[in-house]
Design a protein around this motif. Structure first.
Motif, short mmCIF file in Angstrom:
data_model
loop_
_atom_site.label_atom_id
_atom_site.label_comp_id
_atom_site.label_asym_id
_atom_site.label_seq_id
_atom_site.Cartn_x
_atom_site.Cartn_y
_atom_site.Cartn_z
N MET A 69 84.35 16.03 -49.16
CA MET A 69 83.00 15.47 -49.27
C MET A 69 82.80 14.34 -48.28
N VAL A 70 83.77 13.47 -48.16
CA VAL A 70 83.63 12.31 -47.27
C VAL A 70 83.53 12.75 -45.82
N THR A 71 84.29 13.80 -45.44
CA THR A 71 84.27 14.27 -44.05
C THR A 71 83.23 15.36 -43.81
N VAL A 76 76.75 14.38 -46.09
CA VAL A 76 76.44 12.96 -45.89
C VAL A 76 75.04 12.80 -45.28
N LEU A 77 74.69 13.65 -44.32
CA LEU A 77 73.36 13.59 -43.71
C LEU A 77 72.27 13.83 -44.75
N PHE A 78 72.50 14.82 -45.62
CA PHE A 78 71.50 15.11 -46.64
C PHE A 78 71.37 13.94 -47.60
N LEU A 79 72.50 13.37 -48.03
CA LEU A 79 72.46 12.20 -48.91
C LEU A 79 71.73 11.04 -48.24
N PHE A 80 72.01 10.84 -46.96
CA PHE A 80 71.34 9.78 -46.20
C PHE A 80 69.83 9.97 -46.25
N GLY A 81 69.39 11.22 -46.06
CA GLY A 81 67.96 11.49 -46.10
C GLY A 81 67.37 11.30 -47.49
N GLY A 190 86.94 15.49 -57.47
CA GLY A 190 87.17 14.88 -56.17
C GLY A 190 85.92 14.85 -55.31
N VAL A 191 85.15 15.95 -55.37
CA VAL A 191 83.89 16.00 -54.62
C VAL A 191 82.96 14.89 -55.08
N GLU A 192 82.89 14.68 -56.40
CA GLU A 192 82.01 13.62 -56.92
C GLU A 192 82.52 12.24 -56.52
N VAL A 193 83.84 12.05 -56.53
CA VAL A 193 84.41 10.77 -56.08
C VAL A 193 84.07 10.55 -54.61
N GLY A 194 84.24 11.60 -53.80
CA GLY A 194 83.90 11.50 -52.39
C GLY A 194 82.43 11.22 -52.17
N GLN A 195 81.58 11.84 -53.00
CA GLN A 195 80.15 11.59 -52.89
C GLN A 195 79.82 10.14 -53.19
N LEU A 197 81.84 7.58 -52.81
CA LEU A 197 82.33 6.77 -51.70
C LEU A 197 81.37 6.83 -50.52
N ALA A 198 80.90 8.05 -50.19
CA ALA A 198 79.95 8.20 -49.09
C ALA A 198 78.65 7.49 -49.40
N LEU A 199 78.20 7.62 -50.65
CA LEU A 199 76.95 6.97 -51.05
C LEU A 199 77.07 5.45 -50.97
N ALA A 200 78.22 4.93 -51.40
CA ALA A 200 78.43 3.48 -51.34
C ALA A 200 78.35 2.97 -49.90
N ALA A 201 78.99 3.71 -48.98
CA ALA A 201 78.96 3.31 -47.57
C ALA A 201 77.54 3.36 -47.02
#
Length: 244
Positions: A69-71, A76-81, A190-195, A197-201
Motif C-alpha cells: 500500500m505504501v509503495t 496514494v494518488l487517489f487518496l491524495f485526490g 497490512g493494507v489498512e496499516v499502510g493506508q 501511514l500513507a494518509l498520515a504523510a
C-alpha cells in the motif's frame, strides 16, 4: 457535505506551469522505470516468498500488505485526490473508510473465489479513478453536467476496483490455499496499516501546504498534474494490454 471539489477559477497562468513542470516531467518519465515499478507489481523477492510459503504466516502478510500500500503510488494518488479539499477529520474518516471498505471487500472475495481480472485492464481503471478525482476536484463535472456526482458513492466504487487490482495480483502469484483465509485477512490488515501511514504523510504535507498562500494559487495545477499522471497510467496499461 458533498465532497472535495475545486471551486476556484479555471484559468491557469503560465507561472503555475513553471512551478509544476519538474513534477510533471517526473510523472511522465515513470513508464521508463519498467513494468516492475508500476501499479500493483510485487518485488521479485516478495513474489518468490509468496509462492513458496505455506500455512499461516500472519506477520509476514501484514508486512507485505503494508509495504504494497505504501509503495502503491496509484493508491496514494487517489487518496491524495480524495482528501485534497477535506479539512475535518470526520469527513476524511468517512471517505477513507468508504475506500477501505471497497478495496477490502473485493480483495478478499476476489482471491477467495478466484475472480481474476486482466491486470492491465484493472490498473487502467485505477488510473481512471485518479483522473476522475482530479476532475472532480477541479469542479469539471459541475460545469460539464450541471450537477455534482455523489462523491461518496464514487469513492466506494473506485475502492472496489482498487481491491480487484490487489486480488488480481495475488491470484497471479498462486498463494498457497493452506492458511489462505488468515493470510488474506493479515494482508488486508497490512493494507489498512499502510493506508494509514500513507494518509498520515499526506495529511502532514497538506497541513503545512494549506497554511501557505500558495495552496489556492497552485491547487488547480496540482490537480492537473494528478490528472496527467492518471492518463499516463491509463496509457501505459492499455499499451501493455495491446502488446501483451
Amino acid at each position: 457535505m458533498q465532497g472535495s471539489f475545486y471551486k476556484g477559477p479555471l484559468r491557469t497562468p503560465c507561472a503555475r506551469w513553471r512551478f509544476a513542470l519538474p513534477v510533471l516531467i517526473a510523472l511522465l518519465t515513470l513508464p521508463l522505470l519498467g513494468g516492475t515499478a508500476f501499479a500493483h507489481a510485487v518485488a521479485e523477492g516478495d513474489k518468490g516468498y509468496i509462492q513458496e510459503i505455506t500455512g499461516i504466516n500472519l506477520l509476514p502478510f501484514i508486512y507485505l500488505g503494508a509495504k504494497h500500500m505504501v509503495t502503491g503510488y496509484d493508491h496514494v494518488l487517489f487518496l491524495f485526490g480524495v482528501i485534497f479539499f477535506l479539512y475535518r477529520m470526520k469527513h476524511i474518516g468517512i471517505y477513507v473508510s468508504l475506500f477501505a471498505l471497497g478495496h477490502s471487500t473485493t480483495m478478499l472475495l476476489g482471491v477467495y473465489f478466484n475472480v481474476g481480472i486482466n491486470s492491465y485492464i484493472i490498473d487502467a481503471i485505477i488510473g481512471l479513478s485518479v483522473v476522475y478525482k482530479a476532475l472532480d476536484n477541479m469542479g469539471a463535472f459541475q460545469r460539464w453536467l450541471g450537477f455534482q456526482p455523489n462523491t461518496k458513492i464514487a469513492t466506494l466504487i473506485f475502492g472496489f476496483f482498487h481491491g480487484f487490482g490487489l486480488s488480481t495480483k495475488i491470484i497471479e502469484y498462486n498463494i498457497s490455499p493452506d492458511g489462505l483465509v488468515p493470510n488474506l485477512l493479515a494482508f488486508n490488515v497490512g493494507v489498512e496499516v499502510g493506508q494509514l501511514l500513507a494518509l498520515a504523510a499526506i495529511l502532514i504535507v497538506m497541513g503545512y501546504w494549506r497554511r501557505t498562500d500558495s495552496f489556492w494559487r497552485h491547487a488547480y495545477t496540482a490537480n492537473t498534474i494528478m490528472m496527467t499522471a492518471g492518463f499516463v497510467l491509463i496509457g501505459y496499461q492499455l499499451t501493455g494490454w495491446v502488446v501483451s
